[in-house]
Design an enzyme around this catalytic site. Structure first.
Site, short mmCIF file in Angstrom:
data_model
loop_
_atom_site.label_atom_id
_atom_site.label_comp_id
_atom_site.label_asym_id
_atom_site.label_seq_id
_atom_site.Cartn_x
_atom_site.Cartn_y
_atom_site.Cartn_z
N HIS A 1 0.81 -1.23 0.00
CA HIS A 1 0.00 0.00 0.00
C HIS A 1 0.84 1.28 0.00
O HIS A 1 0.29 2.36 -0.11
CB HIS A 1 -0.95 0.02 1.20
C1 UD1 Z 1 -2.22 5.32 6.09
C2 UD1 Z 1 -0.92 5.75 6.76
C3 UD1 Z 1 0.12 4.66 6.59
C4 UD1 Z 1 -0.41 3.33 7.05
C5 UD1 Z 1 -1.69 3.03 6.30
C6 UD1 Z 1 -2.29 1.70 6.70
C7 UD1 Z 1 -0.41 8.16 6.70
C8 UD1 Z 1 0.47 9.18 6.09
N1 UD1 Z 1 -0.37 6.95 6.12
O1 UD1 Z 1 -1.96 5.23 4.69
O2 UD1 Z 1 1.26 4.99 7.38
O3 UD1 Z 1 0.56 2.32 6.82
O4 UD1 Z 1 -2.62 4.08 6.60
O5 UD1 Z 1 -3.41 1.42 5.92
O6 UD1 Z 1 -1.10 8.45 7.63
N2 UD1 Z 1 -9.31 4.70 1.89
C9 UD1 Z 1 -10.49 4.01 1.85
N3 UD1 Z 1 -11.07 3.68 3.04
C10 UD1 Z 1 -10.54 4.00 4.24
C11 UD1 Z 1 -9.34 4.73 4.25
C12 UD1 Z 1 -8.72 5.06 3.06
O7 UD1 Z 1 -11.02 3.68 0.81
O8 UD1 Z 1 -11.12 3.66 5.28
C13 UD1 Z 1 -8.65 5.04 0.61
C14 UD1 Z 1 -8.96 6.44 0.15
O9 UD1 Z 1 -9.03 6.42 -1.24
C15 UD1 Z 1 -7.72 7.21 0.57
C16 UD1 Z 1 -6.63 6.16 0.43
O10 UD1 Z 1 -7.25 4.93 0.79
O11 UD1 Z 1 -7.50 8.33 -0.21
C17 UD1 Z 1 -5.46 6.41 1.32
O12 UD1 Z 1 -5.86 6.57 2.67
P1 UD1 Z 1 -4.97 7.46 3.69
O13 UD1 Z 1 -5.55 7.42 5.05
O14 UD1 Z 1 -4.73 8.79 3.09
O15 UD1 Z 1 -3.57 6.74 3.69
P2 UD1 Z 1 -3.16 5.20 3.65
O16 UD1 Z 1 -2.56 4.91 2.32
O17 UD1 Z 1 -4.26 4.31 4.11
#
Ligand code: UD1
Length: 398
Positions: free
Chosen positions: A227
């Site tokens: 991821h």
């Molecule tokens: C975040 C953390 C990362 C961790 C990861 C675990 C930061 C900078 N990054 O990254 O350190 O390893 O979580 O998963 O805080 N999304 C969904 N559903 C959700 C959450 C996210 O669909 O419940 C999708 C959205 O499109 C979003 C993308 O995932 O834009 C990324 O989510 P985000 O919370 O920005 O960062 P992660 O890549 O999950």
């Protein structure tokens, strides 16, 4: 465990410890801490705040159930956004919570955007910040988590570390050793807690209506998670990685638990054709007990997650980390982890060794014993009662 009901403990006039969770890897760290704070004599008063950085059932609610985390007292419901928007939105919504509940300190875990955002709010309001899993460094500032780690540690008043190298990293950044306490790894407290209830891989695949025949291969199966933006956000990088994983899958069937970011990028970049469903089973993000079961039974785990590097070391399962660096070097030095980056030869060579029975065995590091959260609760109570938090806030010197 009701958090708010434990906020006023007779004979204990401490304001609540605001415990912050935001994203998936925070939940397994905070669950044992909340249990240890409740079991401490006297119990530490707690208010659990979920920023809502992760909000899907698969990314959040299921983990709360698996880890027996109490429902959050407050959910800030920030959701997704750019780093700036997400961080700013957490800060905006967290500030009134600090004003209302007058905490004795704010406790944050790990390195996600919510960790830094809540720490910044607290320190500027004169509220002590407690960072659990402090001092880890990848020395790669292109990782958003590295920035979150460095900045959170700089403004923390009490820092709990998981491995000895973390103490040295903090010392090099000028953080006085009097603020640092080596408590061990709370992530492993959750492994110890959850292990006996882990779901079998067969059950997990059945529930997901996935082809379970991959589990009957004579060499077993591998587990994949990916991821990190550096691995999944660029079409060519993701294409190359899926290509190598396809080559691994030709030898060892793979179960790939897909983060929402990764699934959407595979679809957006038109890369679904690279996945042969008879050799690589795609699953939605899994619950905690499902992942524990999948990892425990795996021949190898291929991942870019920080948490999985630690969990595989605790479980004694070989791990190939698809990154050039790790902020958790003890998993390489003592555990089962090998850094293979995205290098095709390195990945295939390491898989070959593992399939030949020469996988890294490793040992479980010091204080990764299931009792880290108890050590933290005991130390935190002493620290809060000692008057040191106020002294720490007034001075940046030892
Ligand atoms: C975040 C953390 C990362 C961790 C990861 C675990 C930061 C900078 N990054 O990254 O350190 O390893 O979580 O998963 O805080 N999304 C969904 N559903 C959700 C959450 C996210 O669909 O419940 C999708 C959205 O499109 C979003 C993308 O995932 O834009 C990324 O989510 P985000 O919370 O920005 O960062 P992660 O890549 O999950």
């Amino acid at each position: 465990m009701s958090n708010q009901s434990s906020m006023k403990t007779p004979g204990n006039d401490l304001g609540p410890v605001i415990c912050v969770v935001g994203a998936r890897p925070n939940f397994m760290k905070m669950a044992p801490i909340l249990r240890a704070m409740a079991a401490h004599v006297p119990p530490l008063p707690v208010l659990l705040v979920h920023t809502g950085q992760h909000y899907d059932k698969d990314m959040s609610d299921r983990l709360f159930e698996d880890l027996r985390l109490p429902r959050p007292d407050v959910n800030l419901e920030v959701g997704s956004g750019t780093h700036a928007i997400q961080t700013a939105e957490v800060m905006r919504r967290f500030e009134p919570i600090v004003d209302t509940y007058k905490p004795s300190c704010v406790a944050v875990v790990g390195d996600v955007n919510s960790t830094l955002a809540c720490s910044l709010v607290a320190v500027k309001k004169g509220v002590p910040v407690v960072h659990i899993e402090a001092g880890l460094r990848s020395y790669d500032r292109a990782m958003p988590e590295e920035i979150n780690r460095i900045l959170t540690d700089q403004i923390s008043d009490r820092l709990y570390t998981t491995e000895r190298t973390a103490e040295e990293n903090l010392r090099l950044e000028g953080i006085p050793s009097s603020r640092v306490c080596f408590a061990g790894n709370v992530m492993i407290d959750s492994v110890v807690f959850g292990r006996s209830n882990a779901r079998s891989a067969a059950e997990t695949l059945k529930v997901c209506n996935a082809d379970a025949s991959v589990l009957s291969h004579p060499l077993g199966y591998g587990v994949v998670t990916l991821h990190r933006p550096s691995n999944v956000d660029h079409p060519e990088t993701l294409r190359a990685l899926l290509g190598v994983l396809g080559e691994v899958a030709a030898r060892l069937p793979l179960v790939f638990a897909l983060h929402p970011r990764t699934r959407s990028n595979i679809e957006r970049f038109g890369l679904m054709d690279l996945i042969d469903p008879t050799r690589m089973v795609l699953l939605p993000p899994q619950g905690y007990l499902e992942m524990l079961g999948l990892m425990s039974g795996a021949t190898v785990v291929l991942t870019d997650s920080g948490g999985l590097q630690e969990e595989t070391t605790a479980l004694g399962v070989p791990c190939l980390t698809l990154r050039e660096n790790t902020e958790r070097p003890i998993t390489v030095e003592q555990g089962t982890n090998i850094l293979v980056g995205r290098d095709r030869q390195a990945i295939l060579g390491a898989v070959q060794e593992i399939l030949a029975g020469n996988g890294k065995r490793g040992r479980v590091p010091e204080f990764w014993d299931g009792h880290a959260a108890e050590r933290i609760a005991a130390d935190l109570y002493q620290w809060l009662m000692s008057g040191k938090p106020q002294a720490a806030l007034k001075s940046s010197t030892p």
